[in-house]
Write a protein that holds these residues in place. Structure first.
Motif, PDB file in Angstrom:
ATOM      1  N   VAL A  32     106.732  28.413  18.379  1.00  0.00           N
ATOM      2  CA  VAL A  32     107.635  29.448  17.868  1.00  0.00           C
ATOM      3  C   VAL A  32     108.692  28.529  16.696  1.00  0.00           C
ATOM      4  O   VAL A  32     109.938  27.699  17.764  1.00  0.00           O
ATOM      5  N   TRP A  33     108.911  28.911  15.707  1.00  0.00           N
ATOM      6  CA  TRP A  33     109.715  27.986  15.135  1.00  0.00           C
ATOM      7  C   TRP A  33     110.853  28.285  14.645  1.00  0.00           C
ATOM      8  O   TRP A  33     110.560  29.906  14.618  1.00  0.00           O
ATOM      9  N   PRO A  34     111.886  28.359  15.252  1.00  0.00           N
ATOM     10  CA  PRO A  34     113.209  28.904  14.801  1.00  0.00           C
ATOM     11  C   PRO A  34     113.412  29.269  14.145  1.00  0.00           C
ATOM     12  O   PRO A  34     113.001  28.566  12.635  1.00  0.00           O
ATOM     13  N   THR A  35     114.227  30.594  14.003  1.00  0.00           N
ATOM     14  CA  THR A  35     114.907  30.762  12.216  1.00  0.00           C
ATOM     15  C   THR A  35     116.239  30.055  11.733  1.00  0.00           C
ATOM     16  O   THR A  35     116.518  29.076  12.747  1.00  0.00           O
ATOM     17  N   TRP A  36     116.392  30.369  10.714  1.00  0.00           N
ATOM     18  CA  TRP A  36     117.457  29.398  10.408  1.00  0.00           C
ATOM     19  C   TRP A  36     118.947  29.813  11.024  1.00  0.00           C
ATOM     20  O   TRP A  36     119.523  28.752  11.099  1.00  0.00           O
ATOM     21  N   SER A  37     118.997  30.993  11.339  1.00  0.00           N
ATOM     22  CA  SER A  37     120.240  31.327  12.105  1.00  0.00           C
ATOM     23  C   SER A  37     120.033  30.719  13.582  1.00  0.00           C
ATOM     24  O   SER A  37     121.564  30.500  13.987  1.00  0.00           O
ATOM     25  N   GLN A  38     119.405  30.850  13.486  1.00  0.00           N
ATOM     26  CA  GLN A  38     119.134  29.404  15.398  1.00  0.00           C
ATOM     27  C   GLN A  38     119.449  28.162  15.377  1.00  0.00           C
ATOM     28  O   GLN A  38     120.109  27.295  16.032  1.00  0.00           O
ATOM     29  N   VAL A  39     118.735  28.297  13.996  1.00  0.00           N
ATOM     30  CA  VAL A  39     119.402  26.154  13.978  1.00  0.00           C
ATOM     31  C   VAL A  39     120.238  25.938  13.466  1.00  0.00           C
ATOM     32  O   VAL A  39     121.400  25.197  13.850  1.00  0.00           O
ATOM     33  N   LEU A  40     121.333  27.102  13.068  1.00  0.00           N
ATOM     34  CA  LEU A  40     122.217  26.579  12.624  1.00  0.00           C
ATOM     35  C   LEU A  40     123.052  26.517  13.546  1.00  0.00           C
ATOM     36  O   LEU A  40     124.496  26.482  14.065  1.00  0.00           O
ATOM     37  N   LYS A  41     123.155  28.015  14.407  1.00  0.00           N
ATOM     38  CA  LYS A  41     123.821  28.224  15.490  1.00  0.00           C
ATOM     39  C   LYS A  41     123.960  26.719  16.902  1.00  0.00           C
ATOM     40  O   LYS A  41     125.239  27.028  17.188  1.00  0.00           O
ATOM     41  N   ASN A  42     122.713  26.606  17.100  1.00  0.00           N
ATOM     42  CA  ASN A  42     122.508  25.136  17.793  1.00  0.00           C
ATOM     43  C   ASN A  42     123.238  24.314  17.093  1.00  0.00           C
ATOM     44  O   ASN A  42     123.754  22.851  18.134  1.00  0.00           O
ATOM     45  N   THR A  43     123.269  23.767  15.618  1.00  0.00           N
ATOM     46  CA  THR A  43     123.940  22.406  15.148  1.00  0.00           C
ATOM     47  C   THR A  43     125.358  22.866  14.970  1.00  0.00           C
ATOM     48  O   THR A  43     125.766  21.804  15.263  1.00  0.00           O
ATOM     49  N   LEU A  44     125.775  23.556  15.246  1.00  0.00           N
ATOM     50  CA  LEU A  44     127.280  24.540  15.403  1.00  0.00           C
ATOM     51  C   LEU A  44     127.576  23.336  16.866  1.00  0.00           C
ATOM     52  O   LEU A  44     128.926  23.346  17.245  1.00  0.00           O
ATOM     53  N   THR A  45     126.839  24.323  18.007  1.00  0.00           N
ATOM     54  CA  THR A  45     126.991  23.645  19.521  1.00  0.00           C
ATOM     55  C   THR A  45     127.148  22.129  20.151  1.00  0.00           C
ATOM     56  O   THR A  45     127.850  21.512  20.259  1.00  0.00           O
ATOM     57  N   VAL A  46     125.933  21.828  19.061  1.00  0.00           N
ATOM     58  CA  VAL A  46     126.023  20.624  19.041  1.00  0.00           C
ATOM     59  C   VAL A  46     127.304  19.377  18.477  1.00  0.00           C
ATOM     60  O   VAL A  46     127.795  18.969  19.275  1.00  0.00           O
TER      61      VAL A  46
END
Length: 76
Positions: A32-46
């Motif tokens: 299950v590949w993440p959506t663009w918004s999930q990738v952005l949220k995870n990147t900002l969290t990191v």
């Protein structure tokens, strides 16, 4: 009696490699590949966590430097 001849190494290896690729392809279909918004949220969290940890390390470094300079000053 018919003798069964063992396949040569190249055929066996080729079959193993093709089986590996088939299995890998079927497993990748299950991902299950993440959506663009999930990738952005995870990147900002990191990024935020990296900045916070960096700030803690910087504060510890400043305090340690002050403590070392204080100890050196007491000796001299």
């Amino acid at each position: 009696m018919a003798e069964t001849k063992k396949e040569n190494w190249f055929k066996r290896t080729g079959k193993r490699i093709s089986k590996w690729f088939r299995e890998m392809k079927s497993e990748l279909h299950k991902v299950v590949w993440p959506t663009w918004s999930q990738v952005l949220k995870n990147t900002l969290t990191v990024a935020v966590c990296v900045v916070i940890v960096g700030a803690f390390i910087w504060v510890f470094d400043v305090v340690a430097k002050f403590g070392v300079n204080l100890l050196i000053g007491l000796k001299g």
